[in-house]
Scaffold this motif. Structure first.
Motif, PDB file in Angstrom:
ATOM      1  N   LYS A 281       0.574  -1.039   0.134  1.00 16.51           N
ATOM      2  CA  LYS A 281      -0.227   0.005  -0.012  1.00 16.51           C
ATOM      3  C   LYS A 281       0.833   1.256   0.019  1.00 16.51           C
ATOM      4  CE  LYS A 281      -2.430  -1.340   4.046  1.00 16.51           C
ATOM      5  NZ  LYS A 281      -1.372  -2.619   4.499  1.00 16.51           N
ATOM      6  N   ASP A 282       0.178   2.304  -0.135  1.00 17.80           N
ATOM      7  CA  ASP A 282       1.440   3.559   0.036  1.00 17.80           C
ATOM      8  C   ASP A 282       1.959   4.015   1.202  1.00 17.80           C
ATOM      9  OD1 ASP A 282       0.564   3.650  -3.714  1.00 17.80           O
ATOM     10  OD2 ASP A 282      -1.154   4.851  -3.068  1.00 17.80           O
ATOM     11  N   TYR A 283       2.611   4.778   1.408  1.00 17.38           N
ATOM     12  CA  TYR A 283       3.018   5.652   2.372  1.00 17.38           C
ATOM     13  C   TYR A 283       4.331   6.040   2.416  1.00 17.38           C
ATOM     14  CZ  TYR A 283       7.330   2.929   2.698  1.00 17.38           C
ATOM     15  OH  TYR A 283       8.956   1.640   2.845  1.00 17.38           O
ATOM     16  N   THR A 284       4.536   6.912   3.530  1.00 14.84           N
ATOM     17  CA  THR A 284       5.450   8.100   3.219  1.00 14.84           C
ATOM     18  C   THR A 284       6.551   7.462   3.951  1.00 14.84           C
ATOM     19  OG1 THR A 284       3.553  10.010   3.094  1.00 14.84           O
ATOM     20  CG2 THR A 284       6.282  10.559   3.983  1.00 14.84           C
ATOM     21  N   ALA A 285       7.753   6.876   3.582  1.00 15.66           N
ATOM     22  CA  ALA A 285       8.813   6.872   4.503  1.00 15.66           C
ATOM     23  C   ALA A 285       9.858   7.802   5.487  1.00 15.66           C
ATOM     24  CB  ALA A 285      10.372   6.230   3.340  1.00 15.66           C
ATOM     25  N   SER A 286      10.649   7.647   6.279  1.00 20.26           N
ATOM     26  CA  SER A 286      11.085   8.441   7.077  1.00 20.26           C
ATOM     27  C   SER A 286      11.600   9.712   6.889  1.00 20.26           C
ATOM     28  CB  SER A 286      12.094   7.330   8.021  1.00 20.26           C
ATOM     29  OG  SER A 286      12.778   7.041   7.334  1.00 20.26           O
ATOM     30  N   SER A 287      11.860   9.755   5.204  1.00 16.56           N
ATOM     31  CA  SER A 287      12.810  10.852   4.410  1.00 16.56           C
ATOM     32  C   SER A 287      11.759  11.447   4.079  1.00 16.56           C
ATOM     33  CB  SER A 287      13.720  10.222   3.472  1.00 16.56           C
ATOM     34  OG  SER A 287      12.805   9.604   2.555  1.00 16.56           O
ATOM     35  N   GLY A 288      10.124  10.971   3.973  1.00 22.87           N
ATOM     36  CA  GLY A 288       9.492  11.838   2.980  1.00 22.87           C
ATOM     37  C   GLY A 288       8.847  11.656   2.200  1.00 22.87           C
ATOM     38  N   ARG A 289      10.141  10.405   1.584  1.00 18.99           N
ATOM     39  CA  ARG A 289       9.724  10.314   0.207  1.00 18.99           C
ATOM     40  C   ARG A 289       8.309   9.051  -0.368  1.00 18.99           C
ATOM     41  NH1 ARG A 289      12.933   4.609  -1.677  1.00 18.99           N
ATOM     42  NH2 ARG A 289      11.668   3.825  -3.604  1.00 18.99           N
ATOM     43  N   GLN A 290       8.118   8.911  -0.877  1.00 22.31           N
ATOM     44  CA  GLN A 290       6.389   8.681  -1.600  1.00 22.31           C
ATOM     45  C   GLN A 290       6.872   6.805  -2.237  1.00 22.31           C
ATOM     46  OE1 GLN A 290       3.240   9.600  -0.226  1.00 22.31           O
ATOM     47  NE2 GLN A 290       4.966  11.310   0.881  1.00 22.31           N
TER      48      GLN A 290
END
Length: 391
Positions: A281-290
């Motif tokens: 599923k879509d999520y936002t990584a800790s770096s802010g990357r989608q």
């Protein structure tokens, strides 16, 4: 009178998403060249543990499971191997070093260190190209093969290979974990692809208990109230959640035959690992990357030394790739099921691809090797200093 500090040759290296202090066995003080209390005391002092403040201010550690690591290397006397690799996971708040498993991330730095420190025969070093370093992983008695890039007769560390969880690009190092079932144990210690695990406070959970790379317990994220998109702060600041995970780890360790009763888990902090899986599923990584669902096969979150890992442990990645290659495991089902020899999964820092070759013989699953790419770099080299009365 207080004894003065002693100087010990050492190299501070990043390997994958971890970093640690590397030693040649012959450079350690004589009393620490053998396993035992003196060696443990020395390495604890090098890292700065135990630290009740949880900062490692007075040592080389970084106060996380990814940065409280030590490595001892020596020229191998085993046939067809270049170097013996021994890994110690240092506890942050206890006077304890866990020698029960490997560190897959730091494995990426072993080959480079071995080449640069004369542990690989000169006749095996190409002037340019890839040097194949044959590593004996002494913690789990397994062979690992690292393909280290060389330029003008020296290790090539710089490059454009990007690894999620590592800030800057570097040279790619491909690693092959041969016959990755941990130690002498079976790939599936219970004989089942999925077990029912009874955990107080969590109930009956489906779990895949696998012995590949490192003993690992996989559960479904939704069964424990998560989505698989969580980042560190969602779990590491929740003391009740961490206690439940530790209970799950302890009961899983008993089920896997690693310990006899749950009280023994406190003395085996490094293994087994806990991981939970979910469909992509879509999520936002800790770096802010989608991270988009279409770019991964599944999501995996893993805990190391009682905390959610900021990326993914290399050994756990081996377990993920291995389990994904075997139809019917929870990892395989989360990835969509079926036969696969390559999987890309989403973790808190981004994505990682790992491959595995699995075959079934007489009803039992065997994995011949798991493959992944990491990178490594020397951060500092010279000498560490330790008070002479510390070991």
């Amino acid at each position: 009178m207080f004894k003065p500090q002693v100087r010990i040759p050492a190299t501070y290296m990043r390997g994958g998403t971890s970093k640690g202090v590397f030693f040649r066995l012959e450079d350690l003080p004589q009393i620490a060249q053998q396993p035992g209390p003196a060696r443990d005391a020395l390495l604890l002092r090098v890292i700065g543990s135990p630290d009740p403040y949880g900062k490692h201010t007075d040592g080389m550690g970084g106060a996380t499971s990814s940065t409280s690591k030590t490595v001892i290397l020596s020229k191998s006397d085993k046939d067809d191997h270049d170097v013996d690799y021994l890994f110690g996971q240092v506890s942050i708040d206890k006077p304890f070093i866990d020698w029960s498993g490997n560190c897959g991330n730091l494995t990426a730095a072993v080959g480079a260190f071995a080449i640069s420190n004369g542990l690989v025969g000169k006749h095996r070093l190409p002037e340019n190209g890839l040097c194949t370093v044959r590593i004996w992983q002494a913690n789990i008695s397994k062979t690992i093969v690292a393909h280290v890039p060389m330029t003008h007769g020296e290790v090539q560390e710089t490059g454009d290979f990007e690894l999620d969880g590592v800030t800057f690009p570097a040279a790619e190092v491909q690693i092959e974990f041969m016959d990755p079932a941990d130690g002498e144990g079976a790939l599936f210690p219970t004989g089942n692809l999925v077990d029912e695990l009874q955990v107080p406070g969590m109930g009956a959970l489906q779990a895949t208990l696998i012995n590949a790379g490192i003993p690992t317990i996989f559960v479904n994220a939704e069964d424990i109230g998560y989505t698989g998109t969580e980042l560190q702060e969602a779990i590491n600041n929740d003391t009740q959640a961490l206690a439940r995970f530790e209970a799950l780890r302890a009961h899983g360790a008993v089920k896997m035959g690693l310990i006899k009763d749950i009280e023994e888990a406190a003395a085996r902090q490094h293994t087994p690992k806990i991981a939970f899986v979910a469909k992509a599923k879509d999520y936002t990584a800790s770096s802010g990357r989608q991270v988009k669902a279409k770019d991964v096969d599944l999501l995996v979150r893993a805990l190391s030394m009682g905390k959610l890992h900021h990326a993914m442990m290399g050994t756990a990645a081996v377990a993920i790739g291995t389990a994904a290659a075997i139809p019917g495991t929870l990892v395989n089902l989360a990835a969509g099921g079926g036969n696969r020899n390559l999987v890309r999964f989403g973790h808190p820092s981004g994505t990682l691809q790992v491959g595995a070759e699995a075959i079934q013989l007489d009803g039992d699953w065997q994995v011949t090797k798991a493959i992944m790419s990491r990178s490594a770099r020397v951060l500092m080299e010279g000498q560490v200093r330790v008070p002479g009365d510390a070991f």
